[in-house]
Design an enzyme around this catalytic site. Structure first.
Site, short mmCIF file in Angstrom:
data_model
loop_
_atom_site.label_atom_id
_atom_site.label_comp_id
_atom_site.label_asym_id
_atom_site.label_seq_id
_atom_site.Cartn_x
_atom_site.Cartn_y
_atom_site.Cartn_z
N HIS A 41 4.71 -109.19 -71.74
CA HIS A 41 4.99 -109.94 -69.80
C HIS A 41 5.98 -109.00 -69.17
CE1 HIS A 41 3.02 -114.43 -70.53
NE2 HIS A 41 3.55 -114.15 -71.63
N GLU A 111 1.32 -119.86 -66.37
CA GLU A 111 1.83 -120.86 -66.41
C GLU A 111 3.38 -120.75 -66.21
OE1 GLU A 111 0.40 -122.34 -69.80
OE2 GLU A 111 -0.88 -122.97 -69.87
#
Length: 265
Positions: A41, A111
């Site tokens: 990420h 998300e």
């Protein structure tokens, strides 16, 4: 096939420091683990104040600190990356690790707001098309041959990338999939492994579809990540070849070291 064991490391909080990831991986290797895999990420917008480390620098530190562990991202969303950059980075990591890199790829998820709030492609269908095209470009660049590619998203005009990866015929690619859907499983069948999010029963169905496309599952890897060992035997019976101990998203250095020093279950 003997089930191999790895650790699944979130590079957040104290683990955002690549030196800490390297330390944990070295301890995991000493304790008998076979692999160390890293979340990929660049931001966690829905977790304000959370330090986030660069997975690719972290993997370089892991490669340099270990001699035996298989390592890689699980998974990197290629739609947000330039395949030529990934080609250079993966070859460098494969050289640094003397042929121990595995490339986990997938669509990624919004998300956490990571795509929306950084202006990335949101539509799953478009991300899927980019993933497939990026894999085509990436594997062509790994070949060491002159590459010509003129696609909807990427263009390569007579460029040759050297050096080639250590591994032959190429660096293994494991594909993420979250359900018994044909498109991701067809993609996985074209490559070397699967990173599923599924129950043991769903995994049986998923591997049945993969086997239909491949002909068989010889040499095909299946990496399950789980926080506990409760269903390890069920997943192994369903076809898992890797069992990854998933550390909590927020995990201190001390907690991570304590877990890996206990070794595989």
């Amino acid at each position: 096939m003997v089930l191999r064991h790895g650790v699944y490391l979130p590079p957040f909080g104290e683990l955002a420091d690549p030196r800490v990831l390297a330390e944990i991986a070295a301890e995991a290797e000493a304790a008998g683990f076979d692999g160390a895999f890293v979340w990929d990420h660049v931001a966690r917008p829905n977790d304000p104040g959370l330090p986030v480390g660069d997975a690719w620098i972290g993997m370089a530190a892991i490669a340099a600190a270990t001699t035996r562990l298989v390592f890689g991202p699980r998974v990197t969303p290629l739609s947000r990356r330039r395949p030529q950059d990934v080609a250079r980075e993966t070859v460098a990591l494969d050289l640094l690790g003397a042929g121990r890199l595995v490339l986990g790829v997938g669509l990624g998820s919004d998300e956490t707001g990571e795509f929306t709030r950084l202006g990335e492609i949101i539509a799953p269908g478009e991300r899927a098309h980019r993933l497939d095209e990026a894999l085509e470009v990436l594997t062509a660049l790994w070949s060491g041959e002159v590459v010509e590619h003129d696609g909807p998203a990427y263009r390569i005009d007579g460029v040759q990338f050297l050096p080639r990866p250590v591994q032959r015929p190429r660096i293994p690619i494991w594909v993420g999939a979250q359900s018994v859907r044909q498109a991701p499983l067809r993609r996985a069948a074209r490559y070397d492994g699967l990173c599923p999010e599924a129950t043991p029963g769903e995994l049986v169905d998923m591997l049945g579809i993969v086997a239909e496309h491949r002909g068989d599952l010889t040499g095909f890897e299946v990496a399950i990540a789980a926080a506990t060992d409760e269903q390890r035997d069920a997943y192994e019976s369903a076809g898992a070849t890797w069992w990854l101990v998933a550390l909590p998203k927020i995990c201190s250095r001390a907690e991570a070291l304590d877990r890996v020093r206990r070794g595989p279950a």
